[in-house]
Write a protein that holds these residues in place. Structure first.
Motif, short mmCIF file in Angstrom:
data_model
loop_
_atom_site.label_atom_id
_atom_site.label_comp_id
_atom_site.label_asym_id
_atom_site.label_seq_id
_atom_site.Cartn_x
_atom_site.Cartn_y
_atom_site.Cartn_z
N SER A 41 44.70 -10.14 12.84
CA SER A 41 45.34 -11.00 14.03
C SER A 41 43.97 -10.69 15.05
N PHE A 42 43.77 -11.91 15.93
CA PHE A 42 42.57 -11.52 16.67
C PHE A 42 42.56 -12.44 18.02
N ASN B 111 56.36 -7.80 11.05
CA ASN B 111 56.92 -8.48 11.34
C ASN B 111 57.32 -9.04 13.17
N ARG B 112 55.99 -7.82 13.51
CA ARG B 112 56.22 -7.06 15.16
C ARG B 112 54.81 -8.59 15.66
N LEU B 113 55.28 -9.51 16.62
CA LEU B 113 54.55 -9.73 17.49
C LEU B 113 54.37 -9.86 18.64
N VAL B 114 53.69 -9.24 19.24
CA VAL B 114 53.26 -8.97 21.11
C VAL B 114 52.24 -9.57 21.72
N GLU C 203 60.41 -8.90 16.98
CA GLU C 203 60.82 -8.32 16.57
C GLU C 203 61.53 -8.36 16.08
N PRO C 204 62.17 -8.53 14.35
CA PRO C 204 63.79 -8.71 14.16
C PRO C 204 64.82 -7.24 14.34
N ALA C 205 64.34 -6.45 14.73
CA ALA C 205 64.93 -4.86 15.30
C ALA C 205 65.57 -5.69 16.71
N ALA D 217 47.47 -20.69 14.72
CA ALA D 217 47.59 -19.81 16.43
C ALA D 217 49.03 -19.73 16.08
N MET D 218 48.75 -18.42 16.57
CA MET D 218 50.79 -17.72 16.96
C MET D 218 50.75 -18.44 17.83
N LEU D 219 50.49 -18.32 19.46
CA LEU D 219 51.01 -18.29 20.44
C LEU D 219 49.99 -18.49 21.36
#
Length: 363
Positions: free
Chosen positions: A88-89, A130-133, A145-147, A118-120
């Motif tokens: 990712s970048f 599964n983590r997006l920051v 994230e799911p948690a 492009a994610m966002l």
């Protein structure tokens, strides 16, 4: 590894150090278990940053994103599993479309990655499993994230990079600047325990560093220009306990038929109707005026000898982000910021006033 990065004398920053098992084929290194791979960004002769990587004793390689030559690529991160590499970048800054986005690429090897997706819209952030920051420029780091989602707030800070440790992925590395005293910092924040500390390298706050085991690589300043930097492995590392970040739950999302909360400016009440790509944040003319006014005052004080240059640039950056809905105003603010940063040219405040009034009259 770092010597090869510096051979051509180009600037480098945004390091991310990780390892790849044999299943994650780096060209020429597939048989070397646990090979260290350093991702980073390097500026070309036009000062456009592009993502690169170097593995072990191999040559420096360009991360082939397929993006245009005038698109800036920064903050690469990567992880590896049995299916291959996942990178990712952040990229953006194209003159006719300056918006930045968080991108992701996946593939069996670093020279066989998919086209970037492009994610966002974002200027800082990463994807790990599964983590997006991603970070807001002001002071917020959003964790999805799911948690369970969370928001990490650093009151009084402007954020420049959000990454993580490849060896301990629960630990975020957040680089920013305190607006009160203009000091930079990198904070390591543990998502599990909420423990946090500042990282210093060779006696100074680590700038956009990466940490893997006992190795810390940071972007050392080498010249008068703020971006005149190159990667350096720290000779000494010091950590200081911190209590700078506060974790809280994300604010609840209002139902679609609910009226927006009342606010004195237009941030939450504007309806974007532009055909341009979605802005990275809501445009607000009142906030544009506020940041331009702050920049005006700070530049006047800078001319009197006060050390307010970076704060003024920060307000220009905020005005730039807040004006994305109005292309002419946005382009003028961006051009003025770049002219001041690179040449010290004072902005045309009267022209700004006319453009702001034109937007107001058109509303």
């Amino acid at each position: 590894m770092l010597n090869r990065i510096h051979e051509d004398g180009l600037m480098s920053h945004m390091p991310f150090l990780t390892t790849g098992p044999p299943a994650c084929a780096v060209p020429g290194t597939a048989d070397r278990d646990g090979e260290r791979v350093l991702f980073f960004c390097r500026a070309d002769d036009k000062r456009v940053w592009k993502a690169h990587y170097v593995a072990g004793d191999d040559p420096v390689m360009r991360l082939e994103t397929g993006l245009d030559d005038d698109v800036c690529e920064c903050s690469p991160t990567a992880w590896c599993d049995e299916t291959g590499w996942h990178v990712s970048f952040i990229a953006g800054g194209k003159p006719e479309n300056p918006l930045f986005h968080l991108f992701r690429m996946d593939g069996p090897a670093l020279d066989r990655l998919s086209a970037p997706v492009a994610m966002l819209p974002a200027r800082t952030g990463f994807v790990y499993r599964n983590r997006l920051v991603y970070g807001d420029p002001e002071d917020l780091v959003h964790v999805r994230e799911p948690a369970g989602d969370a928001v990490i707030e650093l009151p009084g800070a402007t954020l420049y990079r959000v990454a993580y440790r490849a060896d301990l992925p629960e630990r975020l590395l957040v680089t920013g600047q305190w607006m009160k005293d203009e000091e930079f910092f990198t904070l390591e924040y543990d998502l599990v325990t909420s423990r946090q500390h500042f990282i210093e390298c060779d006696g100074v706050p680590a700038y956009k560093c990466t940490v893997h085991g006992r190795t810390v690589v940071y972007a050392e300043r080498t010249g008068e220009n703020f971006e005149s930097r190159r990667l350096k492995e720290a000779d000494t590392v010091n950590v200081r306990p911190a209590n700078a970040a506060v974790r809280r739950q994300p604010e609840p999302v209002a139902p679609p038929d609910s009226a927006p909360a009342a606010k004195k400016c237009g941030c939450k009440t504007r309806t974007v109707t532009s055909a341009l790509p979605a802005p990275t944040r809501p445009s607000c003319l009142e906030c544009v005026e506020k940041h331009l006014g702050a920049a005006y005052v700070l530049l006047a004080e800078t001319a009197d000898g006060y050390a307010h240059r970076l704060r003024a640039i920060g307000h220009f950056h905020e005005a730039e982000d807040e004006s994305q809905e109005w292309p002419a105003l946005h382009a003028a603010i961006r051009a003025a910021r770049k002219a001041y940063q690179t040449e010290g040219t004072a902005p045309d405040w009267e022209a700004f006033g006319k453009l702001v009034q034109e937007v107001r009259d058109a509303r």
